[in-house]
Design an enzyme around this catalytic site. Structure first.
Site, PDB file in Angstrom:
ATOM      1  CD  GLU A 118     114.247 -17.794 -23.585  1.00  0.00           C
ATOM      2  OE1 GLU A 118     115.401 -18.029 -23.174  1.00  0.00           O
ATOM      3  OE2 GLU A 118     113.908 -17.936 -24.766  1.00  0.00           O
ATOM      4  NE  ARG A 167     116.959 -15.099 -25.111  1.00  0.00           N
ATOM      5  CZ  ARG A 167     118.046 -14.645 -25.753  1.00  0.00           C
ATOM      6  NH1 ARG A 167     118.282 -13.356 -25.868  1.00  0.00           N
ATOM      7  NH2 ARG A 167     118.880 -15.456 -26.315  1.00  0.00           N
ATOM      8  CB  SER A 226     116.148 -21.669 -23.696  1.00  0.00           C
ATOM      9  OG  SER A 226     117.158 -21.904 -24.633  1.00  0.00           O
TER      10      SER A 226
HETATM   11  C1  LIG Z   1     112.396 -24.856 -31.058  1.00  0.00           C
HETATM   12  C2  LIG Z   1     112.437 -23.447 -30.521  1.00  0.00           C
HETATM   13  C3  LIG Z   1     113.620 -22.728 -30.561  1.00  0.00           C
HETATM   14  C4  LIG Z   1     113.668 -21.408 -30.075  1.00  0.00           C
HETATM   15  N1  LIG Z   1     114.849 -20.728 -30.123  1.00  0.00           N
HETATM   16  C5  LIG Z   1     114.925 -19.452 -29.658  1.00  0.00           C
HETATM   17  C6  LIG Z   1     116.162 -18.726 -29.712  1.00  0.00           C
HETATM   18  O1  LIG Z   1     117.172 -19.222 -30.198  1.00  0.00           O
HETATM   19  N2  LIG Z   1     116.179 -17.472 -29.205  1.00  0.00           N
HETATM   20  C7  LIG Z   1     115.064 -16.878 -28.695  1.00  0.00           C
HETATM   21  O2  LIG Z   1     115.163 -15.717 -28.256  1.00  0.00           O
HETATM   22  N3  LIG Z   1     113.886 -17.529 -28.642  1.00  0.00           N
HETATM   23  C8  LIG Z   1     113.783 -18.799 -29.113  1.00  0.00           C
HETATM   24  N4  LIG Z   1     112.602 -19.480 -29.046  1.00  0.00           N
HETATM   25  C9  LIG Z   1     111.424 -18.836 -28.453  1.00  0.00           C
HETATM   26  C10 LIG Z   1     110.451 -18.210 -29.481  1.00  0.00           C
HETATM   27  O3  LIG Z   1     110.578 -18.800 -30.738  1.00  0.00           O
HETATM   28  C11 LIG Z   1     110.658 -16.716 -29.640  1.00  0.00           C
HETATM   29  O4  LIG Z   1     110.511 -16.061 -28.403  1.00  0.00           O
HETATM   30  C12 LIG Z   1     109.670 -16.095 -30.648  1.00  0.00           C
HETATM   31  O5  LIG Z   1     109.989 -14.744 -30.865  1.00  0.00           O
HETATM   32  C13 LIG Z   1     108.218 -16.207 -30.207  1.00  0.00           C
HETATM   33  O6  LIG Z   1     107.403 -15.829 -31.309  1.00  0.00           O
HETATM   34  P1  LIG Z   1     105.894 -16.271 -31.419  1.00  0.00           P
HETATM   35  O7  LIG Z   1     105.315 -15.546 -32.569  1.00  0.00           O
HETATM   36  O8  LIG Z   1     105.805 -17.741 -31.436  1.00  0.00           O
HETATM   37  O9  LIG Z   1     105.301 -15.699 -30.043  1.00  0.00           O
HETATM   38  P2  LIG Z   1     104.101 -16.287 -29.185  1.00  0.00           P
HETATM   39  O10 LIG Z   1     104.549 -17.531 -28.503  1.00  0.00           O
HETATM   40  O11 LIG Z   1     102.860 -16.362 -29.999  1.00  0.00           O
HETATM   41  O12 LIG Z   1     103.942 -15.137 -28.106  1.00  0.00           O
HETATM   42  C14 LIG Z   1     104.992 -14.918 -27.158  1.00  0.00           C
HETATM   43  C15 LIG Z   1     104.644 -13.680 -26.323  1.00  0.00           C
HETATM   44  O13 LIG Z   1     104.646 -12.523 -27.164  1.00  0.00           O
HETATM   45  C16 LIG Z   1     103.365 -11.904 -27.143  1.00  0.00           C
HETATM   46  N5  LIG Z   1     103.104 -11.438 -28.515  1.00  0.00           N
HETATM   47  C17 LIG Z   1     103.103 -12.172 -29.659  1.00  0.00           C
HETATM   48  N6  LIG Z   1     102.860 -11.371 -30.707  1.00  0.00           N
HETATM   49  C18 LIG Z   1     102.703 -10.118 -30.210  1.00  0.00           C
HETATM   50  C19 LIG Z   1     102.423  -8.847 -30.791  1.00  0.00           C
HETATM   51  N7  LIG Z   1     102.237  -8.680 -32.108  1.00  0.00           N
HETATM   52  N8  LIG Z   1     102.336  -7.773 -29.966  1.00  0.00           N
HETATM   53  C20 LIG Z   1     102.507  -7.897 -28.636  1.00  0.00           C
HETATM   54  N9  LIG Z   1     102.762  -9.064 -28.021  1.00  0.00           N
HETATM   55  C21 LIG Z   1     102.869 -10.154 -28.809  1.00  0.00           C
HETATM   56  C22 LIG Z   1     102.390 -12.976 -26.706  1.00  0.00           C
HETATM   57  O14 LIG Z   1     101.241 -12.404 -26.091  1.00  0.00           O
HETATM   58  C23 LIG Z   1     103.245 -13.737 -25.714  1.00  0.00           C
HETATM   59  O15 LIG Z   1     103.273 -13.047 -24.481  1.00  0.00           O
HETATM   60  C24 LIG Z   1     112.517 -20.805 -29.526  1.00  0.00           C
HETATM   61  C25 LIG Z   1     111.319 -21.550 -29.477  1.00  0.00           C
HETATM   62  C26 LIG Z   1     111.280 -22.860 -29.978  1.00  0.00           C
HETATM   63  C27 LIG Z   1     109.991 -23.627 -29.940  1.00  0.00           C
END
Ligand SMILES: Cc1cc2nc3c(=O)[nH]c(=O)nc-3n(C[C@H](O)[C@H](O)[C@H](O)COP(=O)(O)OP(=O)(O)OC[C@H]3O[C@@H](n4cnc5c(N)ncnc54)[C@H](O)[C@@H]3O)c2cc1C
Length: 344
Positions: free
Chosen positions: A336, A161, A238
């Protein structure tokens, strides 16, 4: 580029929490993304799927750049196929594409919400796969130098992570390239629960489509696939990472317990244990909560917004759990998700 003032952020997050942004800019391709990030004199927050952020009730006093680029291209390289996807492309659409094209390496990561560009940030992982297993390179805008460049996987500092992109706003990810293996079967399945439901030996393989369906079913059972009708999925997944303990911390934890905690060996003689297991034994059961926020009824690690809650209520619950686990077991849980304008 589409620009909005005083934009609501809560609807752009999976928690449906957080105050407004002073300004919101929508970037529809890499060029717009670079222009939006470099052109802002104010602080910038990149937001894509909003599934790993907890935004303060006060909102964000700067420009939020909403990453909405999309597109996938693939190229054969030797025995592998390199698949490059734009940062704003839906992660699960990319996984579905890889499975449909008979390309293995992403199938265990089915059903994770959010965007491709966020996957390197915390080295997204689940069910025995992590994106660092397949990432070949990441194209970034380096905000320190203003340069767009490709970072090879070895430069990305991937760990559990963790990556060089986390905890800094130096990089905007523009696209990510994954090296995938052609074939209809997965690689060795490393996650016991998944091998069991697929009826294969540990480290055995299974057809890609079957792996994807099995992962989606397991995740749905735990509220880990977004479903508008299921409040248990209104989370950031998580909330805490699994603690990785050095030998002294591990010995201290075992001294405080009369049963053996779940354990996975980590490099450097360290041991990873289960945050969910510790939380339950510290007395926090599924469903525990108040003020519109609660632990999911399906998964102890997910803190959920049940309606009428706030970020401050969610963080108060998170602090209570963290402090309870620390007092009982001497282990400090770490969040996380990325906290925007807040600290735990
Ligand atoms: C129901 C659920 C289940 C999940 N299961 C998992 C799992 O199994 N494993 C896991 O690892 N995670 C999990 N997650 C967490 C999450 O889905 C992941 O971390 C995902 O990759 C976040 O993507 P996002 O586009 O929503 O990021 P955002 O929430 O929009 O952003 C997250 C972070 O990344 C940064 N960011 C976003 N895009 C960029 C970019 N292009 N360049 C630079 N920085 C950027 C943002 O500034 C922020 O700091 C889960 C979340 C939920 C709600």
């Amino acid at each position: 580029m589409q620009v909005e003032s005083k934009a609501k952020l809560a609807p752009l997050t999976t928690l449906r929490l957080g105050g407004p942004a002073a300004r919101l800019v929508v970037a529809r391709d890499a060029e717009e993304l670079v222009a939006a990030v470099t052109g802002s004199a104010e602080p910038v927050l990149l937001l894509a799927g909003g599934s790993n952020v907890v935004v303060s009730d006060a909102g964000f006093a700067g420009t939020v750049v909403l990453v909405r680029s999309a597109g996938v291209r693939a190229q054969r390289r030797g025995e592998l196929v390199e698949v490059t996807a734009e940062a704003g492309h839906s992660w699960d659409d990319l996984v579905a594409y890889a499975v449909a094209e008979d390309l293995s390496g992403l199938e265990c990561l089915s059903g994770i919400p959010g965007s491709v560009g966020a996957t390197p940030i915390q080295n997204v992982g689940a069910y025995g796969q992590e994106v660092s297993d397949t990432i070949r390179s990441v194209t970034v805008l380096d905000r320190h130098t203003g340069e767009v460049r490709s970072m090879a996987a070895g430069e990305c500092g991937f760990g559990y992570r963790h990556s060089a992109f986390r905890g800094t706003d130096r990089y905007a990810v523009l696209d990510v390239t994954y090296a995938l293996r052609p074939g209809r079967s997965s690689g060795g399945l490393r996650y016991g629960e998944l091998s069991r439901v697929l009826g294969v030996e540990p480290d055995g393989s299974a057809p890609l489509g079957d792996v994807r369906e099995a992962v989606l079913a397991l995740r749905r059972g735990k509220g880990m696939v977004i479903d508008e009708h299921d409040l248990d999925t209104r989370s950031v997944g998580s909330f805490f990472t699994n603690p990785v303990l050095d030998p002294d911390q591990w010995a201290e934890l075992r001294r405080r317990l009369d049963e053996d905690p779940p354990q996975w060996p980590e490099p450097g003689g360290r041991t990873k244990t289960s945050a969910a297991w510790l939380i339950e034994r510290a007395g926090f059961a599924k469903g525990y909560g108040r003020d519109g926020v609660a632990i999911s009824s399906k998964h102890t690690l997910a803190l959920t917004h049940r309606g009428g809650g706030s970020t401050s209520a969610l963080l108060a619950l998170a602090r209570e759990i963290r402090d309870g686990v620390l007092a009982r077991f001497g282990v400090e849980l770490v969040n996380e998700p990325i906290l925007v304008g807040e600290k735990l």
